[in-house]
Design a protein around this motif. Structure first.
Motif, PDB file in Angstrom:
ATOM      1  N   LEU A 188       0.833  -1.203   0.000  1.00  0.00           N
ATOM      2  CA  LEU A 188       0.000   0.000   0.000  1.00  0.00           C
ATOM      3  C   LEU A 188       0.870   1.256   0.000  1.00  0.00           C
ATOM      4  O   LEU A 188       1.996   1.229   0.491  1.00  0.00           O
ATOM      5  CB  LEU A 188      -0.906   0.013   1.236  1.00  0.00           C
ATOM      6  N   PRO A 189       0.376   2.357  -0.539  1.00  0.00           N
ATOM      7  CA  PRO A 189       1.154   3.607  -0.481  1.00  0.00           C
ATOM      8  C   PRO A 189       1.352   4.045   0.967  1.00  0.00           C
ATOM      9  O   PRO A 189       0.490   3.832   1.819  1.00  0.00           O
ATOM     10  CB  PRO A 189       0.279   4.607  -1.253  1.00  0.00           C
ATOM     11  N   HIS A 190       2.474   4.666   1.229  1.00  0.00           N
ATOM     12  CA  HIS A 190       2.827   5.115   2.578  1.00  0.00           C
ATOM     13  C   HIS A 190       2.535   6.608   2.690  1.00  0.00           C
ATOM     14  O   HIS A 190       3.108   7.415   1.956  1.00  0.00           O
ATOM     15  CB  HIS A 190       4.305   4.826   2.864  1.00  0.00           C
ATOM     16  N   LEU A 191       1.671   6.948   3.622  1.00  0.00           N
ATOM     17  CA  LEU A 191       1.307   8.348   3.844  1.00  0.00           C
ATOM     18  C   LEU A 191       1.808   8.781   5.219  1.00  0.00           C
ATOM     19  O   LEU A 191       1.723   8.031   6.190  1.00  0.00           O
ATOM     20  CB  LEU A 191      -0.211   8.540   3.769  1.00  0.00           C
ATOM     21  N   PHE A 192       2.318   9.993   5.282  1.00  0.00           N
ATOM     22  CA  PHE A 192       2.869  10.528   6.523  1.00  0.00           C
ATOM     23  C   PHE A 192       2.359  11.948   6.716  1.00  0.00           C
ATOM     24  O   PHE A 192       2.098  12.671   5.747  1.00  0.00           O
ATOM     25  CB  PHE A 192       4.402  10.534   6.497  1.00  0.00           C
ATOM     26  N   GLY A 193       2.244  12.357   7.977  1.00  0.00           N
ATOM     27  CA  GLY A 193       1.813  13.714   8.272  1.00  0.00           C
ATOM     28  C   GLY A 193       1.584  13.900   9.752  1.00  0.00           C
ATOM     29  O   GLY A 193       1.745  12.968  10.547  1.00  0.00           O
ATOM     30  N   PRO A 194       1.196  15.095  10.166  1.00  0.00           N
ATOM     31  CA  PRO A 194       0.859  15.340  11.570  1.00  0.00           C
ATOM     32  C   PRO A 194      -0.282  14.435  12.028  1.00  0.00           C
ATOM     33  O   PRO A 194      -1.045  13.897  11.218  1.00  0.00           O
ATOM     34  CB  PRO A 194       0.442  16.820  11.584  1.00  0.00           C
ATOM     35  N   GLN A 195      -0.420  14.298  13.319  1.00  0.00           N
ATOM     36  CA  GLN A 195      -1.347  13.333  13.901  1.00  0.00           C
ATOM     37  C   GLN A 195      -2.789  13.558  13.468  1.00  0.00           C
ATOM     38  O   GLN A 195      -3.534  12.603  13.237  1.00  0.00           O
ATOM     39  CB  GLN A 195      -1.247  13.378  15.431  1.00  0.00           C
ATOM     40  N   LEU A 196      -3.217  14.803  13.333  1.00  0.00           N
ATOM     41  CA  LEU A 196      -4.611  15.103  13.027  1.00  0.00           C
ATOM     42  C   LEU A 196      -4.836  15.441  11.557  1.00  0.00           C
ATOM     43  O   LEU A 196      -5.867  16.032  11.203  1.00  0.00           O
ATOM     44  CB  LEU A 196      -5.089  16.267  13.901  1.00  0.00           C
ATOM     45  N   ALA A 197      -3.899  15.066  10.690  1.00  0.00           N
ATOM     46  CA  ALA A 197      -3.996  15.456   9.271  1.00  0.00           C
ATOM     47  C   ALA A 197      -4.353  14.282   8.366  1.00  0.00           C
ATOM     48  O   ALA A 197      -4.158  14.365   7.156  1.00  0.00           O
ATOM     49  CB  ALA A 197      -2.683  16.083   8.819  1.00  0.00           C
ATOM     50  N   GLN A 198      -4.903  13.193   8.920  1.00  0.00           N
ATOM     51  CA  GLN A 198      -5.205  12.033   8.076  1.00  0.00           C
ATOM     52  C   GLN A 198      -6.148  12.369   6.934  1.00  0.00           C
ATOM     53  O   GLN A 198      -5.923  11.974   5.780  1.00  0.00           O
ATOM     54  CB  GLN A 198      -5.816  10.902   8.922  1.00  0.00           C
ATOM     55  N   GLN A 199      -7.230  13.095   7.251  1.00  0.00           N
ATOM     56  CA  GLN A 199      -8.213  13.434   6.224  1.00  0.00           C
ATOM     57  C   GLN A 199      -7.578  14.280   5.122  1.00  0.00           C
ATOM     58  O   GLN A 199      -7.800  14.046   3.930  1.00  0.00           O
ATOM     59  CB  GLN A 199      -9.383  14.198   6.866  1.00  0.00           C
TER      60      GLN A 199
END
Length: 289
Positions: free
Chosen positions: A172-183
């Motif tokens: 699966l693609p790997h997504l990263f970001g701040p804790q509350l930035a999933q959306q």
């Protein structure tokens, strides 16, 4: 000479007593015993309906309690439905074991629903009962579309969950970001994927860093190894369209040698080239006899 004497006879004066205006009549007062009896009767009438209501409620409650002894059966069957590949019925029964020891009418359906939602792979749960002794559970599993960070997955709604293991989801693609930035990250991933798809590219990694900059890495394909796109903070779609135009005109023939493309410039881009591999270095000439 005859004299005639006239005597004025004074008419008798009758004295009239002024009568009061309006009609009036004298009413005899009722005896005290009669008035007390009427007040007592009115009180009893006012008390009748509340007493009747209390008696009816009590009889209804007692009747319902006696009826429950015959219709409130203990739970003996649990059915689990859904297209499930990560959740087994044994896991569900272990989770809700504390709830099913009650009877049909006393079982806590809301508590079961909350407990099922704690299973990582459960995205949605519906619980209802079928008389006389059955509880039906309908489950919807999570649909993972990407990994989030190093230990979580993201479902198709951009919600993060923690599976037991990630071994089977490395593709699966790997997504990263701040804790509350999933959306925000999953929405940006979907938008950029649609732009890159006509070129034959897919996204292997998308990262939103703390300062708001975006970094994208394409997956390796038949066209060559993946390349990194530095997108900056804003106007991502505009920058991607600029990349597509230049790619089709110039970069497509050299894509195998491109390591990165910096799109943070206002009206252009910068290309980072790969180091030449050992196979592309010219072989030394062989001396001939």
């Amino acid at each position: 000479m005859n004299c005639v004497s006239l005597h004025h006879q004074q008419s008798p004066v009758h004295s009239f007593k002024q009568m009061p205006r309006g009609a009036s009549r004298i009413v005899a007062k009722e005896p005290m015993s009669v008035r007390f009896s009427k007040a007592k009767l009115a009180f009893l009438k006012a008390l009748f309906w509340p007493v009747l209501l209390v008696a009816f409620s009590f009889c209804t409650y007692e009747g319902a309690q006696r009826l429950l002894l015959y219709i409130d059966w203990p739970i003996t069957r649990i059915s689990v439905h859904g297209n499930l590949s990560h959740i087994c019925q044994q896991t569900v029964q272990q989770r809700i074991g504390q709830y099913i020891t009650t009877s049909f009418f006393t079982i806590d359906l809301a508590g079961i629903r909350v407990e099922l939602k704690r299973i990582p792979w459960v995205a949605h749960a519906e619980v209802y009962r079928i008389w006389p002794d059955q509880v039906v559970i309908c489950l919807e599993e999570q649909l993972p579309v990407a990994s989030w960070g190093d230990s979580m997955l993201l479902n198709n709604h951009g919600q993060a969950f923690v599976p037991c293991e990630l071994t089977n989801y490395k593709h699966l693609p790997h997504l990263f970001g701040p804790q509350l930035a999933q959306q925000q990250v999953i929405q940006q991933y979907q938008a950029l994927s649609q732009i890159l798809q006509p070129l034959g590219f897919s996204i292997a990694r998308l990262e939103l860093r703390e300062r708001g900059s975006w970094f994208l890495t394409t997956a390796a394909s038949s066209y060559g190894p993946g390349i990194e796109l530095l997108l900056g903070r804003d106007r991502l779609v505009e920058k991607m369209r600029r990349f597509i135009v230049i790619y089709n005109k110039t970069l497509k023939k050299q894509i195998i040698n491109i390591a990165s493309v910096d799109l943070r410039y206002a009206n252009g881009l910068a290309v980072g080239w790969r180091e030449p591999s050992a196979s592309t270095i010219a072989k030394p000439a062989i001396a001939k006899n």
